[in-house]
Design a protein around this motif. Structure first.
Motif, PDB file in Angstrom:
ATOM      1  N   THR A 274       0.837  -1.202   0.000  1.00  0.00           N
ATOM      2  CA  THR A 274       0.000   0.000   0.000  1.00  0.00           C
ATOM      3  C   THR A 274       0.869   1.248   0.000  1.00  0.00           C
ATOM      4  O   THR A 274       0.623   2.199  -0.764  1.00  0.00           O
ATOM      5  CB  THR A 274      -0.933   0.019   1.221  1.00  0.00           C
ATOM      6  N   THR A 275       1.900   1.276   0.834  1.00  0.00           N
ATOM      7  CA  THR A 275       2.792   2.435   0.888  1.00  0.00           C
ATOM      8  C   THR A 275       3.510   2.633  -0.432  1.00  0.00           C
ATOM      9  O   THR A 275       3.630   3.757  -0.932  1.00  0.00           O
ATOM     10  CB  THR A 275       3.819   2.264   2.020  1.00  0.00           C
ATOM     11  N   ARG A 276       3.974   1.545  -1.032  1.00  0.00           N
ATOM     12  CA  ARG A 276       4.688   1.654  -2.309  1.00  0.00           C
ATOM     13  C   ARG A 276       3.796   2.207  -3.422  1.00  0.00           C
ATOM     14  O   ARG A 276       4.274   2.874  -4.342  1.00  0.00           O
ATOM     15  CB  ARG A 276       5.232   0.284  -2.725  1.00  0.00           C
ATOM     16  N   SER A 277       2.503   1.941  -3.353  1.00  0.00           N
ATOM     17  CA  SER A 277       1.599   2.312  -4.438  1.00  0.00           C
ATOM     18  C   SER A 277       0.971   3.687  -4.270  1.00  0.00           C
ATOM     19  O   SER A 277       0.283   4.162  -5.175  1.00  0.00           O
ATOM     20  CB  SER A 277       0.479   1.270  -4.553  1.00  0.00           C
ATOM     21  N   LEU A 278       1.155   4.314  -3.091  1.00  0.00           N
ATOM     22  CA  LEU A 278       0.511   5.615  -2.865  1.00  0.00           C
ATOM     23  C   LEU A 278       0.902   6.618  -3.945  1.00  0.00           C
ATOM     24  O   LEU A 278       2.043   6.645  -4.385  1.00  0.00           O
ATOM     25  CB  LEU A 278       0.899   6.151  -1.479  1.00  0.00           C
ATOM     26  N   PRO A 279      -0.076   7.442  -4.413  1.00  0.00           N
ATOM     27  CA  PRO A 279      -1.441   7.628  -3.894  1.00  0.00           C
ATOM     28  C   PRO A 279      -2.492   6.708  -4.508  1.00  0.00           C
ATOM     29  O   PRO A 279      -3.675   6.864  -4.226  1.00  0.00           O
ATOM     30  CB  PRO A 279      -1.736   9.085  -4.283  1.00  0.00           C
ATOM     31  N   GLY A 280      -2.088   5.747  -5.319  1.00  0.00           N
ATOM     32  CA  GLY A 280      -3.059   4.851  -5.938  1.00  0.00           C
ATOM     33  C   GLY A 280      -3.328   3.619  -5.097  1.00  0.00           C
ATOM     34  O   GLY A 280      -2.969   3.538  -3.929  1.00  0.00           O
ATOM     35  N   LEU A 281      -3.976   2.619  -5.693  1.00  0.00           N
ATOM     36  CA  LEU A 281      -4.280   1.374  -5.001  1.00  0.00           C
ATOM     37  C   LEU A 281      -3.222   0.329  -5.320  1.00  0.00           C
ATOM     38  O   LEU A 281      -2.718   0.260  -6.436  1.00  0.00           O
ATOM     39  CB  LEU A 281      -5.655   0.847  -5.420  1.00  0.00           C
ATOM     40  N   PRO A 282      -2.880  -0.507  -4.341  1.00  0.00           N
ATOM     41  CA  PRO A 282      -1.922  -1.583  -4.594  1.00  0.00           C
ATOM     42  C   PRO A 282      -2.556  -2.682  -5.438  1.00  0.00           C
ATOM     43  O   PRO A 282      -3.761  -2.685  -5.695  1.00  0.00           O
ATOM     44  CB  PRO A 282      -1.591  -2.085  -3.190  1.00  0.00           C
ATOM     45  N   GLU A 283      -1.719  -3.630  -5.842  1.00  0.00           N
ATOM     46  CA  GLU A 283      -2.218  -4.749  -6.648  1.00  0.00           C
ATOM     47  C   GLU A 283      -3.272  -5.532  -5.888  1.00  0.00           C
ATOM     48  O   GLU A 283      -4.275  -5.958  -6.456  1.00  0.00           O
ATOM     49  CB  GLU A 283      -1.042  -5.655  -7.033  1.00  0.00           C
ATOM     50  N   ILE A 284      -3.050  -5.745  -4.587  1.00  0.00           N
ATOM     51  CA  ILE A 284      -4.055  -6.385  -3.736  1.00  0.00           C
ATOM     52  C   ILE A 284      -4.680  -5.303  -2.869  1.00  0.00           C
ATOM     53  O   ILE A 284      -4.057  -4.805  -1.934  1.00  0.00           O
ATOM     54  CB  ILE A 284      -3.441  -7.495  -2.871  1.00  0.00           C
ATOM     55  N   SER A 285      -5.902  -4.919  -3.206  1.00  0.00           N
ATOM     56  CA  SER A 285      -6.587  -3.829  -2.517  1.00  0.00           C
ATOM     57  C   SER A 285      -7.834  -4.345  -1.823  1.00  0.00           C
ATOM     58  O   SER A 285      -8.422  -5.358  -2.216  1.00  0.00           O
ATOM     59  CB  SER A 285      -6.966  -2.739  -3.527  1.00  0.00           C
ATOM     60  N   ALA A 286      -8.266  -3.621  -0.790  1.00  0.00           N
ATOM     61  CA  ALA A 286      -9.491  -3.961  -0.065  1.00  0.00           C
ATOM     62  C   ALA A 286     -10.724  -3.327  -0.689  1.00  0.00           C
ATOM     63  O   ALA A 286     -11.837  -3.534  -0.198  1.00  0.00           O
ATOM     64  CB  ALA A 286      -9.369  -3.514   1.389  1.00  0.00           C
ATOM     65  N   ALA A 287     -10.558  -2.574  -1.742  1.00  0.00           N
ATOM     66  CA  ALA A 287     -11.671  -1.843  -2.349  1.00  0.00           C
ATOM     67  C   ALA A 287     -12.819  -2.781  -2.718  1.00  0.00           C
ATOM     68  O   ALA A 287     -12.631  -3.759  -3.454  1.00  0.00           O
ATOM     69  CB  ALA A 287     -11.187  -1.097  -3.591  1.00  0.00           C
ATOM     70  N   ARG A 309      -9.580   3.094   4.179  1.00  0.00           N
ATOM     71  CA  ARG A 309      -9.205   4.116   3.206  1.00  0.00           C
ATOM     72  C   ARG A 309      -9.302   3.604   1.780  1.00  0.00           C
ATOM     73  O   ARG A 309      -9.458   4.394   0.838  1.00  0.00           O
ATOM     74  CB  ARG A 309      -7.789   4.626   3.503  1.00  0.00           C
ATOM     75  N   GLN A 310      -9.189   2.305   1.611  1.00  0.00           N
ATOM     76  CA  GLN A 310      -9.331   1.715   0.280  1.00  0.00           C
ATOM     77  C   GLN A 310     -10.789   1.417  -0.070  1.00  0.00           C
ATOM     78  O   GLN A 310     -11.064   0.825  -1.097  1.00  0.00           O
ATOM     79  CB  GLN A 310      -8.490   0.436   0.186  1.00  0.00           C
TER      80      GLN A 310
END
Length: 483
Positions: A274-287, A309-310
């Protein structure tokens, strides 16, 4: 003691937090600094005890209370009250090289031992500490310092988390040539990738790294010791090698197929991606997903806040232990660590969003329900303890879940690197050493932080790094003046 009746005149007032409805829409830091006038009032509440438990780090009933760094808390609280912020900062920096970290993420063991907590509310030590560090940076009081004398000794530090940074900082201040190796793309370790941005803004970490680099420490990123470079090669190039690689081996529940089930992720992987992908969504997201977090501790709470937040559909935390009491029990007196219910920022946000506490107590996972290899739900059961042994109920509940985050703690360090060099490990899967020592069984190789102590707090990692530097310096020079 600047104001003898400060603790009587003023009530405890912590730094405020951004409103839940606002902060769940971004990853900005949630805590807001109080105005200077308020900090002076809060500092005046310090009683300047003759025996200040706040800076003691004593072990009571199996748990430590008081600051592991032995910060000179009454001294700098008094100076904050008097308006002598620069002097207060110098007293703080004497024991803590990174107050901008501990002032944000430390659970404040010092406050749990504050005598004001005996029959009232403790001094806001952590907020006062952050005030000093933020004021120091704002006024250029914390800046890169020239190292006046250099030795001919070279040290390599493997890992750039709080322990690695602390040992590197102190050895560099001593005058040794220090190189820090970090396998990730940026230095900072746990501080950069394991703690969410809303608790510790990554600009704060990057600012400290920049200062250390300006002071002469060399950072090499994207290099994994044991793979890209061997310990033997490091020993040939450096006079001492310090392992500060953390304890990132996650504890996984013993459930059939869990390692191969789509929708199961380890907490540290989830938070770092999650930190690496900010400000977007990571590959595995809770959205848009139903999230279950196994583990009710700090890491689980960070995962909960991140999932919110996701824009997850729902989120619950499963905790094996029963809910602690809201107030201290008689068998848990001050100044012991208070074993009471803590509702952290992520749980507060869940209550704000969903209307109820997300934690399910006295519960364990018993089965994963999948479809075509993907997680769809989890089976749970109530659990209680008889004579210290867990007893699982026969009744089962089903929770919808297509993202299971494992935040059930850690089982020690990753073993590939130490075992490749013949370094002995303890039964707790940490680098073995003699009591009160950081030296491994291999001459010239030391360890500190979670890799040496086991998974713990940032403040303990800093202390271990500082103490390890003393032992390394003595080994390198035959004596030390760091004590």
């Amino acid at each position: 003691m600047g104001k003898p009746d400060g603790f009587l005149l003023y009530s405890r007032r912590e730094d405020s937090e951004r409103a839940c409805a606002e902060r769940i829409n971004d990853y900005d830091e949630i805590r807001l600094c109080s105005k200077t006038e308020e900090r002076r009032k809060q500092a005046s509440r310090c009683m300047n005890c003759g025996v200040p438990y706040c800076q003691s780090a004593i072990r009571l009933s199996g748990m430590v209370t008081g600051c592991p760094l032995h910060n000179l808390i009454p001294e700098w609280n008094d100076q904050i009250y008097r308006g002598n912020d620069e002097h207060a900062l110098r007293r703080l920096l004497k024991t803590n090289p990174f107050p901008e970290f501990t002032g944000r993420v430390c659970p404040a063991l010092c406050e749990k031992a504050c005598i004001n907590g005996y029959d009232g509310e403790p001094v806001t030590v952590r907020d006062n500490e952050r005030f000093l560090s933020d004021t120091g940076f704002a006024n250029n009081l914390i800046r890169a310092e020239e190292i006046p004398v250099r030795t001919a000794k070279k040290a390599a530090v493997i890992g750039s988390g709080p322990a690695g940074l602390a040992v590197a900082y102190r050895l560099n201040q001593r005058g040794h040539h220090v190189t820090v190796y970090e396998r990730s793309g940026k230095p900072g370790g746990l501080l950069m990738y394991g703690i969410p941005n809303m608790k510790l803004d990554k600009k704060v970490v990057e600012r400290r790294i920049s200062l250390m680099a300006e002071e002469g420490i060399r950072f090499i990123t994207g290099v994994s010791a044991g793979k890209d470079i061997s310990l033997a090669e490091l020993q040939e190039e450096y006079d001492a090698v310090i392992l500060a690689c953390g304890a990132s081996q996650a504890r996984m529940p013993d459930l059939e197929g869990i390692e191969n089930t789509k929708g199961v992720i380890r907490a540290i992987t989830y938070l770092s991606e999650t930190t690496r992908s900010l400000p977007g969504l990571p590959e595995i997201s809770a959205a848009g997903r139903n999230v279950v977090i196994l583990g009710g501790g700090d890491t689980g709470n960070d995962c909960l806040a991140t999932a919110i937040r996701q824009k997850c559909t729902s989120a619950v935390q499963i905790e094996m232990m029963p809910s602690p009491p809201k107030e201290r029990r008689e068998n848990n007196p001050w100044p012991e660590w208070p074993k009471v219910l803590k509702t952290d920022y992520g749980q507060e946000e869940a209550i704000c969003l969903y209307g109820n506490d997300p934690r399910i107590w006295s519960t364990t996972l018993t089965n994963l329900i999948t479809e075509d290899g993907a997680l769809k739900a989890v089976e749970t059961a109530k659990i209680h303890f008889e004579e210290g042994r867990p007893v699982i109920s026969e009744e089962r509940d089903i929770l919808p879940c297509d993202l299971l985050i494992i935040a059930a703690g850690f089982t020690g360090c990753e073993t590939e690197l130490p075992l490749s060099a013949g370094i002995e490990l303890s039964r707790r899967n940490t680098v073995a050493s003699k009591e009160n020592s950081y030296a491994s069984n291999i001459s010239g190789i030391f360890s500190c932080g979670d890799m040496h102590r086991g998974a713990s707090l940032v403040v303990w990692a800093i202390r271990e790094g500082l103490e390890c530097a003393v032992e390394v310096d003595e080994w390198l020079m035959g004596y030390t003046n760091l004590i």
